[in-house]
Design a protein around this motif. Structure first.
Motif, short mmCIF file in Angstrom:
data_model
loop_
_atom_site.label_atom_id
_atom_site.label_comp_id
_atom_site.label_asym_id
_atom_site.label_seq_id
_atom_site.Cartn_x
_atom_site.Cartn_y
_atom_site.Cartn_z
N ALA A 94 -8.36 13.30 -81.78
CA ALA A 94 -8.66 11.92 -82.17
C ALA A 94 -9.05 11.83 -83.64
CB ALA A 94 -9.78 11.36 -81.28
N TYR A 95 -9.90 12.75 -84.07
CA TYR A 95 -10.33 12.70 -85.48
C TYR A 95 -9.20 13.13 -86.42
CZ TYR A 95 -13.54 12.66 -89.40
OH TYR A 95 -14.16 12.36 -90.60
N LEU A 96 -8.42 14.09 -86.01
CA LEU A 96 -7.26 14.49 -86.81
C LEU A 96 -6.29 13.33 -86.97
CD1 LEU A 96 -6.71 18.02 -85.27
CD2 LEU A 96 -7.25 17.58 -87.67
N THR A 97 -6.14 12.54 -85.93
CA THR A 97 -5.28 11.36 -85.99
C THR A 97 -5.80 10.36 -87.02
OG1 THR A 97 -4.62 11.60 -83.67
CG2 THR A 97 -4.40 9.41 -84.64
N GLU A 98 -7.09 10.13 -86.99
CA GLU A 98 -7.72 9.21 -87.95
C GLU A 98 -7.55 9.71 -89.38
OE1 GLU A 98 -12.19 7.36 -88.78
OE2 GLU A 98 -11.77 8.42 -86.91
N ALA A 129 2.42 9.39 -84.58
CA ALA A 129 2.48 8.02 -85.10
C ALA A 129 1.57 7.84 -86.31
CB ALA A 129 2.09 7.03 -84.00
N ALA A 130 0.49 8.61 -86.38
CA ALA A 130 -0.46 8.50 -87.50
C ALA A 130 0.02 9.23 -88.74
CB ALA A 130 -1.82 9.04 -87.08
N GLY A 131 1.04 10.09 -88.59
CA GLY A 131 1.56 10.78 -89.76
C GLY A 131 1.52 12.29 -89.70
N VAL A 132 1.11 12.87 -88.56
CA VAL A 132 1.14 14.33 -88.41
C VAL A 132 2.59 14.75 -88.20
CG1 VAL A 132 0.44 16.27 -86.97
CG2 VAL A 132 -1.20 14.45 -87.48
N ASP A 133 3.06 15.70 -89.02
CA ASP A 133 4.47 16.11 -88.98
C ASP A 133 4.71 17.36 -88.15
OD1 ASP A 133 5.72 14.26 -91.14
OD2 ASP A 133 3.88 15.02 -92.05
#
Length: 270
Positions: A94-98, A129-133
């Protein structure tokens, strides 16, 4: 000498800053670290925090500011974000997503996130969706006895859950964009590490085989590193499996395997 807008030195945000990669630990504490019954024997995650060389939790805005500067000033081409494991079912996802969302709003930089498998695999879609590739979920050791001895808390998460997570993550991030650390020299046999590597590659996961390096002031500080013959055999066999599958560290969007500084595996891929 650079500082973030809220006065934190850039070097306290970055764990590693080289020509190509910016790496950081977004949360420098782990739910398992302070308990002898659960701590990973090789881990030193809170040592730098105790020494005042970092902060306990980097904010998304701090990470985004430092990432933008690293790209603009130093030509960094990819970023790695790892985390200590919080006492939550998302295991830090969750925090990595943020954090990823904040970084991508500031700079278009490929990002690898690293965490333990969350209980709900929907987090893979949210991270993407948050930008993690690309995604790293690290096994470290594979044989049951070795896992229980070296990382007793983490060993409570069964390998079956890891492999279910790997399969789900590959569907989201793509073939070859999910990776895992395998630390050679902790007690696993070459045969076990090669067999697990083969299974991972067949799932579309890159097995990043790395020689264990002892860290001072940890329970394994005096543990010997693996000998050269063992590593050559491992590299040769896993490299052949990667070659056969057409999987290459160079094709990973971001992450430790793409950097490759702590392993010679990439030289055996061809």
């Amino acid at each position: 000498g650079l500082e973030t807008a809220d006065g934190i030195p850039y070097w306290k945000i970055a764990l590693l800053h080289s020509k190509d990669v910016l790496a950081t630990t977004v949360q420098q504490t782990c739910m398992r670290y302070r308990d002898q019954d659960t701590v990973c024997q090789f881990c030193a995650i809170e040592k730098s925090l105790d020494a005042g060389r970092t902060i306990a939790r980097k904010t998304p805005s701090q990470l985004a500011e430092v990432a933008e500067a690293a790209v603009r000033l130093d030509g960094v081409t990819n970023m790695i974000m790892t985390t200590g494991t919080p006492n939550s079912s998302d295991r830090g996802a969750a925090y990595l997503t943020e954090c990823a969302k904040a970084i991508k709003s500031r700079v278009n930089l490929p990002i690898q996130a690293q965490c333990e498998p969350p209980d709900d695999f929907v987090w893979f879609e949210r991270m993407k969706a948050a930008g993690v590739d690309s995604l790293g979920m690290h096994l470290e050791a594979v044989e049951p006895e070795v896992r229980a001895r070296i990382m007793p808390g983490k060993a409570e998460v069964p390998l079956s859950h890891y492999f279910e997570a790997f399969e789900a993550a590959v569907k989201v991030f793509g073939w070859g964009q999910v990776s895992t650390y395998l630390l050679a020299g902790l007690g696993d046999s070459v045969e076990s590490l090669v067999a697990v590597s083969d299974r991972l590659i067949n799932l579309g996961v890159y097995p990043f085989v790395v020689p264990f390096v002892p860290i001072s002031d940890t329970p394994l500080a005096n543990h010997s590193a693996p000998d050269a013959d063992m590593m050559f055999s491992l590299y040769q066999q896993v490299g052949a499996l990667l070659n056969k599958a057409g999987m290459s560290s160079a094709d990973i969007n971001a992450g430790c395997a793409k950097c490759g500084a702590c392993s010679a595996l990439s030289t055996f891929e061809d």
